[in-house]
Design an enzyme around this catalytic site. Structure first.
Site, mmCIF file in Angstrom:
data_model
loop_
_atom_site.group_PDB
_atom_site.id
_atom_site.type_symbol
_atom_site.label_atom_id
_atom_site.label_comp_id
_atom_site.label_asym_id
_atom_site.label_seq_id
_atom_site.Cartn_x
_atom_site.Cartn_y
_atom_site.Cartn_z
ATOM 1 N N ALA A 74 0.903 -1.390 -0.263
ATOM 2 C CA ALA A 74 -0.039 -0.114 -0.101
ATOM 3 C C ALA A 74 0.777 1.394 -0.023
ATOM 4 C CB ALA A 74 -0.929 -0.002 1.146
ATOM 5 N N ASN A 154 -6.786 2.957 10.803
ATOM 6 C CA ASN A 154 -6.067 1.657 11.513
ATOM 7 C C ASN A 154 -5.678 1.641 12.755
ATOM 8 O OD1 ASN A 154 -4.381 4.030 10.232
ATOM 9 N ND2 ASN A 154 -2.711 3.100 11.406
ATOM 10 N N THR A 240 9.791 -6.506 -12.941
ATOM 11 C CA THR A 240 9.311 -7.830 -12.865
ATOM 12 C C THR A 240 8.489 -8.261 -11.777
ATOM 13 O OG1 THR A 240 11.395 -8.849 -14.105
ATOM 14 C CG2 THR A 240 9.910 -10.276 -13.037
ATOM 15 N N CYS A 325 8.141 4.889 18.861
ATOM 16 C CA CYS A 325 9.222 4.984 19.472
ATOM 17 C C CYS A 325 10.256 5.391 18.329
ATOM 18 C CB CYS A 325 9.736 3.963 20.256
ATOM 19 S SG CYS A 325 11.126 3.934 21.202
#
Length: 383
Positions: A74, A154, A240, A325
Site C-alpha cells: 500500500a 488503522n 518484474t 518510538c
C-alpha cells in the site's frame, strides 16, 4: 518457569498467510516460475495466473481488472497514486485536501508534494476522529484537484462517511483518493458505490503474503509515471512482478470476499464482548465506541497510569500502543493528537485488533492480563 502463552491481538498490523493461500503460491516458486512477460508457454502460464489474481482482487472491491495495478504494498501504491496524479494534473490545480489522521504513508507523501509547491489543507476531526464535513466543504476550492481520505482508520477503526465526502468532492470537480487498507476483508468495500476514484490496499492485511499490494485507478483517471525501466503493470509500476505473492494476494482476496459476512459477524461479537469486559474496569475509556467502526478493532485508553510502563506489563500479549518510538523517544500517536488527546492519555492508549483465529479464551486471558497490570500499577502509585 513455564512462560504464559503468547496471544496475538495485532491483526491490523499484519496477518498470517492462510494455509490455503500458501498452497496456491508454492507452485509459482519452483514449477511455474517463469516471467509472466516472457513470450513462450511458460510465460503464458504465469501471465494467466497474474491475470486471474487481478480478477480476484478486482472482484473484492467491485472494480474492472484494467483498473488494478499490482505493487509491492500500500505504501508504494500511495506514492504511485499521489505523485502520479499530481504530476499528471499539475496544470489543473495544486491544492489537495486531506486529514491529519491518515497513515504516515499518505502524510509523508503529501509533505513531499508540499515541498514541491503544492498546497495541502487538513480537515478537522472531532474527538472520535470523524471528519468534519462542513469544514471539508469549506476547504474545497476551484483549484482543489484531489481529496485524500481513508475509509477506515488503522488505530481506532473509525469508518468515515466516504460516500458523502466523495459527493462533495465530485461536486467540486475534485478526485477522491482513499486508503482502504484496513477496510478490505472486514467490511464490504464497493468502490463504485462509494465513489472512490483512486484507492490503495495490501495483501498482508487479508491473510495474504507481504510484498504485494494494489493501486486501484478509475478508468477515467490518468496517472503519469515517475518510475522507469519497463512497461509492466499499466506502465505505472515497472519491473518484474512478484508472481507468487500476487497469486497469494488473489487467493486471499477471493477467500475474503467469500467469507466476509460470516467473519465480520464473528469478529463483531468478540469485539463487543471484550469491550464489555474492559468497561467493567475503573477509568477505562473505549475510544469512538458509539461510532461506526471496523468489527475487529478496539482502541482503549487507561486513565491515571504511565503508558509505557503499562505496556511493558503486557508480557506476551501482542497489542499496539498509540505511540511511536523513534531513537528511544516515545511520541504520542499523530492520530490521537489530531483527535485532541492530551499527550499523557495518548501514551496510555492501546489498540486491540482481532483476527479470524482469535478466540474468546484468548480475549479472556488478555483481559486478565490488562486487569492485573492496571491493578498492580495503581497499587504501586498509592504506596
Amino acid at each position: 518457569m513455564i512462560q504464559p502463552a503468547k496471544i496475538y491481538l495485532d491483526y491490523n498490523a499484519t496477518t498470517p498467510v492462510r494455509k490455503e493461500v500458501l498452497e496456491k503460491m508454492l507452485p509459482y516458486f519452483t514449477q511455474n516460475f517463469a516471467n509472466p512477460h516472457s513470450d513462450h508457454a511458460f510465460g503464458w502460464d504465469a501471465s494467466e495466473a497474474l491475470e486471474r489474481a487481478r480478477k480476484q482482487v478486482a472482484n473484492l472491491i467491485n472494480s474492472k481488472t484494467s483498473e488494478i495495478t499490482f505493487t509491492s504494498g500500500a505504501t508504494e501504491a500511495a506514492n504511485l497514486a499521489l505523485l502520479g496524479f499530481a504530476k499528471e494534473n499539475r496544470n489543473k490545480g495544486k491544492h489537495i485536501i486531506s486529514c491529519k489522521t491518515e497513515h504516515k504513508a499518505i502524510l509523508e507523501t503529501l509533505n513531499a508534494l508540499e515541498n514541491d509547491g503544492y498546497e495541502i489543507s487538513y480537515v478537522e476531526v472531532n474527538c472520535d476522529g470523524i471528519v468534519d464535513l462542513k469544514h471539508f466543504q469549506s476547504l474545497l476550492r476551484p483549484d482543489t484537484s484531489m481529496a485524500v481520505m481513508m475509509l477506515a482508520n488503522n488505530e481506532t477503526g473509525v469508518i468515515q462517511d466516504i460516500t458523502k465526502i466523495s459527493e462533495l468532492a465530485h461536486q467540486n470537480g475534485s478526485v477522491l483518493m482513499s486508503d482502504i487498507t484496513q477496510a478490505v476483508g472486514k467490511i464490504d468495500v464497493d468502490l463504485k458505490a462509494l465513489g472512490i476514484d483512486l484507492a490503495i490496499f495490501s495483501s498482508h492485511k487479508i491473510y495474504g503474503p507481504k510484498g504485494a499490494g494494489s493501486l486501484y485507478s478509475s478508468s477515467r483517471i490518468d496517472l503519469t509515471r515517475y518510475m522507469y525501466g519497463g512497461n509492466q503493470e499499466n506502465g505505472i509500476r515497472p519491473g518484474t512482478v512478484n508472481v507468487p505473492a500476487i497469486v497469494g494476494f488473489g487467493s486471499a482476496a477471493e477467500l475474503s470476499k467469500k467469507e466476509l459476512q460470516e467473519t465480520s459477524e464473528e469478529l463483531l461479537l468478540l469485539r463487543n464482548n471484550f469491550e464489555e469486559q474492559l468497561q467493567g474496569l475503573e477509568n477505562i475509556q473505549i475510544n469512538a465506541r458509539d461510532q461506526d467502526r471496523l468489527p475487529n478493532t478496539i482502541s482503549f485508553s487507561v486513565h491515571n497510569v504511565e503508558g509505557d510502563a503499562f505496556y511493558r506489563r503486557m508480557n506476551r500479549i501482542a497489542i499496539s500502543r498509540g505511540s511511536a518510538c523513534t531513537s528511544n523517544i516515545i511520541e504520542a500517536s499523530h492520530v490521537l493528537t489530531a483527535m485532541g488527546f492530551e499527550k499523557s492519555l495518548a501514551l496510555a492508549t492501546y489498540r486491540v485488533s482481532l483476527g479470524k483465529t482469535t478466540t474468546q479464551q484468548e480475549l479472556n486471558l488478555a483481559f486478565e492480563n490488562i486487569q492485573t497490570a492496571i491493578n498492580s500499577m495503581r497499587k504501586t502509585s498509592l504506596v
